[in-house]
Design an enzyme around this catalytic site. Structure first.
Site, PDB file in Angstrom:
ATOM      1  N   LYS A 248       0.824  -1.219   0.000  1.00 46.12           N
ATOM      2  CA  LYS A 248       0.000   0.000   0.000  1.00 46.12           C
ATOM      3  C   LYS A 248       0.862   1.276   0.000  1.00 46.12           C
ATOM      4  CE  LYS A 248      -3.966  -2.211   2.307  1.00 46.12           C
ATOM      5  NZ  LYS A 248      -4.929  -2.134   3.442  1.00 46.12           N
TER       6      LYS A 248
ATOM      7  N   TYR B  61     -12.320  -2.307  -3.789  1.00 42.18           N
ATOM      8  CA  TYR B  61     -12.858  -2.428  -2.426  1.00 42.18           C
ATOM      9  C   TYR B  61     -14.393  -2.374  -2.394  1.00 42.18           C
ATOM     10  CZ  TYR B  61      -8.308  -2.204  -0.074  1.00 42.18           C
ATOM     11  OH  TYR B  61      -7.049  -2.487   0.405  1.00 42.18           O
TER      12      TYR B  61
ATOM     13  N   PHE C  48     -15.489   3.067   6.933  1.00 45.14           N
ATOM     14  CA  PHE C  48     -14.130   3.482   6.563  1.00 45.14           C
ATOM     15  C   PHE C  48     -13.905   3.532   5.050  1.00 45.14           C
ATOM     16  CE2 PHE C  48     -13.984  -1.140   7.496  1.00 45.14           C
ATOM     17  CZ  PHE C  48     -13.504  -1.639   6.291  1.00 45.14           C
TER      18      PHE C  48
ATOM     19  N   ASN D 268      -1.989   0.253   6.707  1.00 42.43           N
ATOM     20  CA  ASN D 268      -1.424  -0.962   7.296  1.00 42.43           C
ATOM     21  C   ASN D 268      -0.575  -1.761   6.305  1.00 42.43           C
ATOM     22  OD1 ASN D 268      -3.501  -1.949   5.777  1.00 42.43           O
ATOM     23  ND2 ASN D 268      -4.603  -2.941   7.455  1.00 42.43           N
TER      24      ASN D 268
ATOM     25  N   HIS E 186      -2.201  -5.398   1.537  1.00 36.70           N
ATOM     26  CA  HIS E 186      -3.481  -6.092   1.355  1.00 36.70           C
ATOM     27  C   HIS E 186      -3.172  -7.534   0.979  1.00 36.70           C
ATOM     28  CE1 HIS E 186      -7.454  -7.215  -0.168  1.00 36.70           C
ATOM     29  NE2 HIS E 186      -6.785  -7.814  -1.146  1.00 36.70           N
TER      30      HIS E 186
ATOM     31  N   GLU F 186      -9.501 -11.131  -7.461  1.00 34.09           N
ATOM     32  CA  GLU F 186      -8.584  -9.994  -7.272  1.00 34.09           C
ATOM     33  C   GLU F 186      -7.386 -10.075  -8.218  1.00 34.09           C
ATOM     34  OE1 GLU F 186      -9.736  -9.215  -2.572  1.00 34.09           O
ATOM     35  OE2 GLU F 186      -7.678  -9.738  -3.089  1.00 34.09           O
TER      36      GLU F 186
END
Ligand code: UDP
Length: 140
Positions: A11, A51, A59, A114, A117, A128
């Site tokens: 990320k 997402y 969020f 974080n 993914h 994905e």
């Protein structure tokens, strides 16, 4: 356990801090092979599409905004039980709860930023992977 593939994203918080190599070392040291990889800048539409399952979560808007703050590295990881193995290597979503030695424990800045993914099921992994890669871009 069968050989599997899973989709990983390094990320923007991690690419910004030049952590791609350190994160990739964790995958390779723990038996996952990087069989496809590219550094891209997600568009807002791509981030929203990727997402989409989280669209109703509180969020969602912040997550989409965060994911387009800088480049990401999208990658396909391959290995025995790769989906679960990668989730182990990543650690818990919230770095405060992540086990020692995991990517999120060592590198994550927050529950949102974080660092990585990883697909959470073999079925989602297939979807994905197809979101980012053509079959011929994956070299096992
Ligand atoms: N996220 C967030 N706030 C939360 C939960 C999740 O910003 O309270 C972000 C975080 O970046 C996380 C992503 O949304 O990695 C997807 O959430 P999920 O619950 O699927 O966690 P993951 O599978 O990434 O551990």
């Amino acid at each position: 356990m069968a050989t599997e593939r899973t989709l990983s994203i390094i990320k923007p918080d991690a690419t910004r801090r030049n952590l791609t190599g350190k994160i990739n070392a964790k995958f390779e040291e723990q038996g996952l092979r990087i069989v496809a990889q590219k550094r891209i800048k997600l568009t807002k539409e791509q981030a929203e599409g990727f997402y989409a399952v989280h669209k109703e979560r509180p969020f969602f808007n912040d997550l989409v905004a965060f994911m387009i703050t800088g480049p990401v590295v999208v990658q396909v990881l391959e290995g025995e039980g790769a989906v679960a193995k990668n989730r182990e290597i990543m650690g818990a979503t919230n770095p405060a709860n992540a086990a020692p030695g995991t990517i999120r424990k060592e590198f994550a800045e927050s529950i949102e930023a974080n660092s990585v993914h990883g697909s959470d099921s073999a079925e989602n992994a297939a979807t994905e992977i197809a979101f980012f890669f053509k079959p011929e871009e994956i070299v096992g």
